[in-house]
Design an enzyme around this catalytic site. Structure first.
Site, PDB file in Angstrom:
ATOM      1  N   CYS A 131       0.825  -1.212   0.000  1.00 49.76           N
ATOM      2  CA  CYS A 131       0.000   0.000   0.000  1.00 49.76           C
ATOM      3  C   CYS A 131       0.859   1.262   0.000  1.00 49.76           C
ATOM      4  O   CYS A 131       1.390   1.658   1.043  1.00 49.76           O
ATOM      5  CB  CYS A 131      -0.920  -0.027   1.220  1.00 49.76           C
ATOM      6  SG  CYS A 131      -1.881   1.476   1.390  1.00 49.76           S
ATOM      7  N   CYS A 134      -0.375   4.070   2.258  1.00 49.51           N
ATOM      8  CA  CYS A 134      -0.173   3.853   3.699  1.00 49.51           C
ATOM      9  C   CYS A 134       1.294   4.072   4.072  1.00 49.51           C
ATOM     10  O   CYS A 134       1.593   4.638   5.113  1.00 49.51           O
ATOM     11  CB  CYS A 134      -0.531   2.418   4.101  1.00 49.51           C
ATOM     12  SG  CYS A 134      -2.020   1.779   3.368  1.00 49.51           S
ATOM     13  N   ASP A 135       2.201   3.584   3.239  1.00 54.09           N
ATOM     14  CA  ASP A 135       3.599   3.475   3.657  1.00 54.09           C
ATOM     15  C   ASP A 135       4.574   4.370   2.900  1.00 54.09           C
ATOM     16  O   ASP A 135       5.744   4.454   3.274  1.00 54.09           O
ATOM     17  CB  ASP A 135       4.068   2.010   3.514  1.00 54.09           C
ATOM     18  CG  ASP A 135       3.232   1.069   4.370  1.00 54.09           C
ATOM     19  OD1 ASP A 135       2.754   1.514   5.427  1.00 54.09           O
ATOM     20  OD2 ASP A 135       3.055  -0.091   3.982  1.00 54.09           O
TER      21      ASP A 135
END
Ligand code: NAP
Length: 311
Positions: A131, A134-135
């Site tokens: 992701c 997200c990261d």
């Protein structure tokens, strides 16, 4: 006893919730492990009508949730562990409890597919990610790779250039699957490189990822490629484990559903990525959630011996 439970809180689930809420059926949405589903972790959504400027995926998911709640849908932050479809009412077991329902809409979506190579599990969260939104932030100024050649891989590679110094896309063929517009943007982006006809055979490192072992599928040549992060976007697998084989699945594990979302069990509909391996768009999931909800509404009306209004 619930009239209808919706399993999943992506665009399909929320749309079903909006329709069933407006039908005064007070649907219960069991959100699942990721509130808002995949769209909630999408960086930008540019192909969903009504938003002429790109909209952030998390914002879009929140708007859908708000709309569903406005019409009386209840969103439960819980995860379905199993269901019992062998008798009526259906039973839905979650970490938090047990529910009974006259009808079910399965909109549990799909999860990123794993590469299945040594090191992937070991370094998950320590250099391996599925992701970018997200990261991505953790890879500020770093050199990373993106595995895959579809829309997700290229869209996320582009997004990651905001943080990373360099993003190398590793694709198993010499042509991308991603749509033309994304391809052109990626080819123009100076921070993006490509390694073609190549697969990752191992992810290596110590505490964190330090490289990937690559094999050229045409020449068979193997080499170690240094990298600080491995993003993987090679498609999705449907989330059907909790069904325990009680709904018919196709050879790829997707729920078999007809054009109305009807599954192999009467009273159970499916919508969205859990039964769609072709389109997997927000727009198509919204349509599928709508159809499943209208069908479920009719079904409940019949159970209750109500005359369904002619539309
Ligand atoms: P996808 O379209 O299935 O693409 C998966 C990519 O990963 C393909 O390039 C495939 O290679 C590669 N791949 C699959 N298994 C692999 C393996 N074991 N090792 C190495 N590579 C592997 O998946 P997606 O990109 O996640 O997209 C899913 C759906 O969502 C699509 O329908 C897509 O259009 C949609 N989507 C749309 C947008 C948008 O419209 N902006 C954004 C994201 C997703 P091959 O090409 O060789 O098969």
């Amino acid at each position: 006893m619930e009239k209808v439970i919706i399993i999943g809180s992506g665009p399909a689930g929320y749309t079903a919730a909006i329709y069933l809420g407006r039908a005064q059926l007070a649907p219960l949405v069991i959100a699942g492990p990721a509130l808002g589903g995949q769209v909630a972790i999408s960086s930008e959504v540019g192909n969903y009508p009504g938003f002429p400027e790109d909209i952030n995926g998390a914002d879009l998911a929140q708007l859908m949730q708000k709309q569903a709640e406005r019409f009386g849908a209840r969103i439960e932050m819980d995860i379905v562990t199993s269901v019992d479809l062998s008798a009526r009412p259906f039973k839905v077991m979650t970490y938090g409890g047990e529910y009974e329902s006259q009808a079910l809409i399965v909109a549990s979506g799909a999860s990123p597919r794993k590469l299945g190579v040594p090191g992937e599990e070991q370094f998950s969260g320590r250099g391996v990610s599925y992701c970018a939104t997200c990261d991505g932030f953790f890879y500020m100024g770093k050199e990373i790779v993106m595995v895959g050649g579809g829309d997700t891989a290229i869209e996320e590679a582009l997004f990651l250039t905001r943080f990373a110094r360099k993003v190398t896309v590793i694709h198993r063929r010499d042509q991308l699957r991603a749509e033309r517009l994304l391809q052109e943007r990626a080819f123009r982006n100076e921070k993006i490189d490509f390694i073609w006809d190549t697969v990752v055979t191992e992810i290596v490192g110590d505490e964190v990822v330090s490289g990937v072992r690559l094999r050229n599928v045409k020449t068979g040549e193997e080499r170690l490629f240094s990298t600080q992060g491995v993003f993987i976007a090679i498609g999705y697998a449907p989330n059907t484990e909790f069904l325990g084989g009680q709904l018919a699945l196709d050879e790829n594990g997707y729920v078999v559903a007809d054009a109305d979302g009807r599954t192999s069990v009467e009273g159970v509909w499916a919508a969205g990525d859990v039964c769609d391996q072709v389109y997997r768009q927000i727009a198509t999931s919204v349509g599928a959630g709508c159809k499943a909800a209208i069908q479920a509404e009719r079904y409940i009306a019949q159970l209750e011996d109500r005359v369904y209004p002619v539309r």
